[in-house]
Design a protein around this motif. Structure first.
Motif, PDB file in Angstrom:
ATOM      1  N   VAL A  40       0.876  -1.166   0.000  1.00  0.00           N
ATOM      2  CA  VAL A  40       0.000   0.000   0.000  1.00  0.00           C
ATOM      3  C   VAL A  40       0.914   1.216   0.000  1.00  0.00           C
ATOM      4  CG1 VAL A  40      -1.800   1.265   1.216  1.00  0.00           C
ATOM      5  CG2 VAL A  40      -1.794  -1.246   1.250  1.00  0.00           C
ATOM      6  N   TRP A  75      -6.180  -5.870  -0.003  1.00  0.00           N
ATOM      7  CA  TRP A  75      -6.174  -6.636   1.252  1.00  0.00           C
ATOM      8  C   TRP A  75      -6.777  -8.028   1.109  1.00  0.00           C
ATOM      9  CZ3 TRP A  75      -3.734  -4.799   5.559  1.00  0.00           C
ATOM     10  CH2 TRP A  75      -3.346  -3.449   5.534  1.00  0.00           C
ATOM     11  N   LEU A  89       2.728  -1.680   4.529  1.00  0.00           N
ATOM     12  CA  LEU A  89       2.120  -0.350   4.558  1.00  0.00           C
ATOM     13  C   LEU A  89       3.236   0.683   4.384  1.00  0.00           C
ATOM     14  CD1 LEU A  89      -0.566   1.197   4.990  1.00  0.00           C
ATOM     15  CD2 LEU A  89      -0.002   1.264   7.436  1.00  0.00           C
ATOM     16  N   VAL A 140      -1.918   7.270   7.460  1.00  0.00           N
ATOM     17  CA  VAL A 140      -2.047   5.879   7.904  1.00  0.00           C
ATOM     18  C   VAL A 140      -3.432   5.598   8.463  1.00  0.00           C
ATOM     19  CG1 VAL A 140      -1.318   4.247   9.695  1.00  0.00           C
ATOM     20  CG2 VAL A 140       0.388   5.405   8.305  1.00  0.00           C
ATOM     21  N   LEU A 153      -6.120   2.899   6.782  1.00  0.00           N
ATOM     22  CA  LEU A 153      -6.604   1.715   7.493  1.00  0.00           C
ATOM     23  C   LEU A 153      -8.115   1.759   7.692  1.00  0.00           C
ATOM     24  CD1 LEU A 153      -3.807   1.160  10.182  1.00  0.00           C
ATOM     25  CD2 LEU A 153      -4.155  -0.061   8.025  1.00  0.00           C
ATOM     26  N   LEU A 182       0.289  -7.360   8.589  1.00  0.00           N
ATOM     27  CA  LEU A 182       0.566  -5.984   8.211  1.00  0.00           C
ATOM     28  C   LEU A 182       1.984  -5.615   8.657  1.00  0.00           C
ATOM     29  CD1 LEU A 182      -0.111  -3.085   7.332  1.00  0.00           C
ATOM     30  CD2 LEU A 182      -1.215  -2.756   9.559  1.00  0.00           C
ATOM     31  N   SER A 201       4.386  -2.458   8.702  1.00  0.00           N
ATOM     32  CA  SER A 201       4.353  -1.010   8.508  1.00  0.00           C
ATOM     33  C   SER A 201       5.747  -0.404   8.515  1.00  0.00           C
ATOM     34  CB  SER A 201       3.512  -0.345   9.605  1.00  0.00           C
ATOM     35  OG  SER A 201       3.619   1.066   9.518  1.00  0.00           O
TER      36      SER A 201
END
Length: 278
Positions: A10, A63, A71, A78, A82, A94, A96
């Motif tokens: 993402v 997803w 991410l 953020v 989400l 996930l 990040s």
């Protein structure tokens, strides 16, 4: 380690691109296993053309297609990202790399979805597959999850696993560290020019000296003080130069620099949590 599912990103910026390049070169996944969501048509076209990966304009669909999702968006979006995707998040892993966003906020954003969260602090040398990344695991993360995350970031450099409370220190040292090194290189080049070298010559010598010194340190496995002693002859040129570094409190400046960046990272993390609680 490789895995059979799809790997989603993402955000398709420079760090995401570095990770895509790394995992493909390492054989962790194939191009047909990667899906990237980015709102920029230019970035989507570049990534699709360069790496032959699937691209999406919206992250919602990603997803459900990818059980492992990196991410890689700007920290300020953020929460919004989400929230817009939460209905489609089910048992994903996930990972990040959003700077300064704590595990607590990430886990709050995916609460009730069965999603496990790993927070990573990489640095910019990952762009040339020479990064240093620190990983911190959230609740429910299992060894298989961590192995996948480590595999992704080891494809672009080295990894360490730390508790989240050390990530501010990691940010101060390796996250911000490239800027300190570039500043030192710049100063070394200017010093060469000051003593009479042509700038292109000074640039070549300075950068190769730093690169070679790091490679020597990693190859030999000796303490830096031992390696320094190898080039420091009694009454010679090197000790004269080192004396000036000591006179200028070089070590203290470096320590203060890392400490200041660490404190600022902690301050920014608290601001993020405070804004979320408003």
């Amino acid at each position: 380690m490789g895995f059979s599912g799809k790997l989603g990103f993402v955000g398709g910026g420079l760090m995401a691109e570095a990770l895509i390049k790394g995992v493909l070169q390492a054989g962790l996944v194939g191009a047909d296993q990667i899906v990237v969501a980015d709102p920029s048509e230019a970035r989507r076209n570049l990534l699709q053309s360069e790496y032959k990966v699937a691209v999406l304009a919206d992250a919602v669909e990603l997803w459900s297609r990818c059980k492992v999702v990196v991410l890689a968006v700007k920290p300020q979006v953020v929460t919004k990202v989400l929230a817009s995707c939460k209905a489609h998040i089910v048992d994903n892993l996930l990972i990040s790399i959003a700077a300064g966003i704590p595990l607590a906020l990430l886990e709050k954003g995916v609460q009730g979805t069965g999603c496990r969260v790993i927070r990573v602090m990489p640095n910019t040398p990952a762009i040339v597959l020479e990064g240093a990344s620190a990983l911190s695991c959230g609740q429910g993360v299992v060894e298989a999850d961590l192995a996948i995350a480590k595999g992704i970031f080891e494809a672009v450099g080295l990894t360490v696993v730390v508790d989240e409370n050390y990530l501010d220190a990691v940010t101060g040292l390796s996250g911000s560290g490239p800027a300190y090194v570039f500043t030192f290189i710049e100063a070394l080049i200017d010093a060469g020019v000051k003593v009479g070298l042509a700038r292109p010559v000074a640039e070549t010598l300075a950068m190769q000296t730093v690169l070679g010194s790091v490679r020597l340190a990693m190859h030999e496995g000796k303490h830096p003080a031992e390696l320094r002693a190898m080039v420091t002859s009694p009454g010679g040129t090197t000790i004269a130069g080192l004396h000036e570094l000591e006179r200028g409190a070089f070590r203290s400046v470096i320590m203060d620099t890392v400490e200041a960046a660490t404190k600022r990272s902690a301050e920014l993390g608290k601001l993020v949590l405070a804004d979320d609680n408003k």
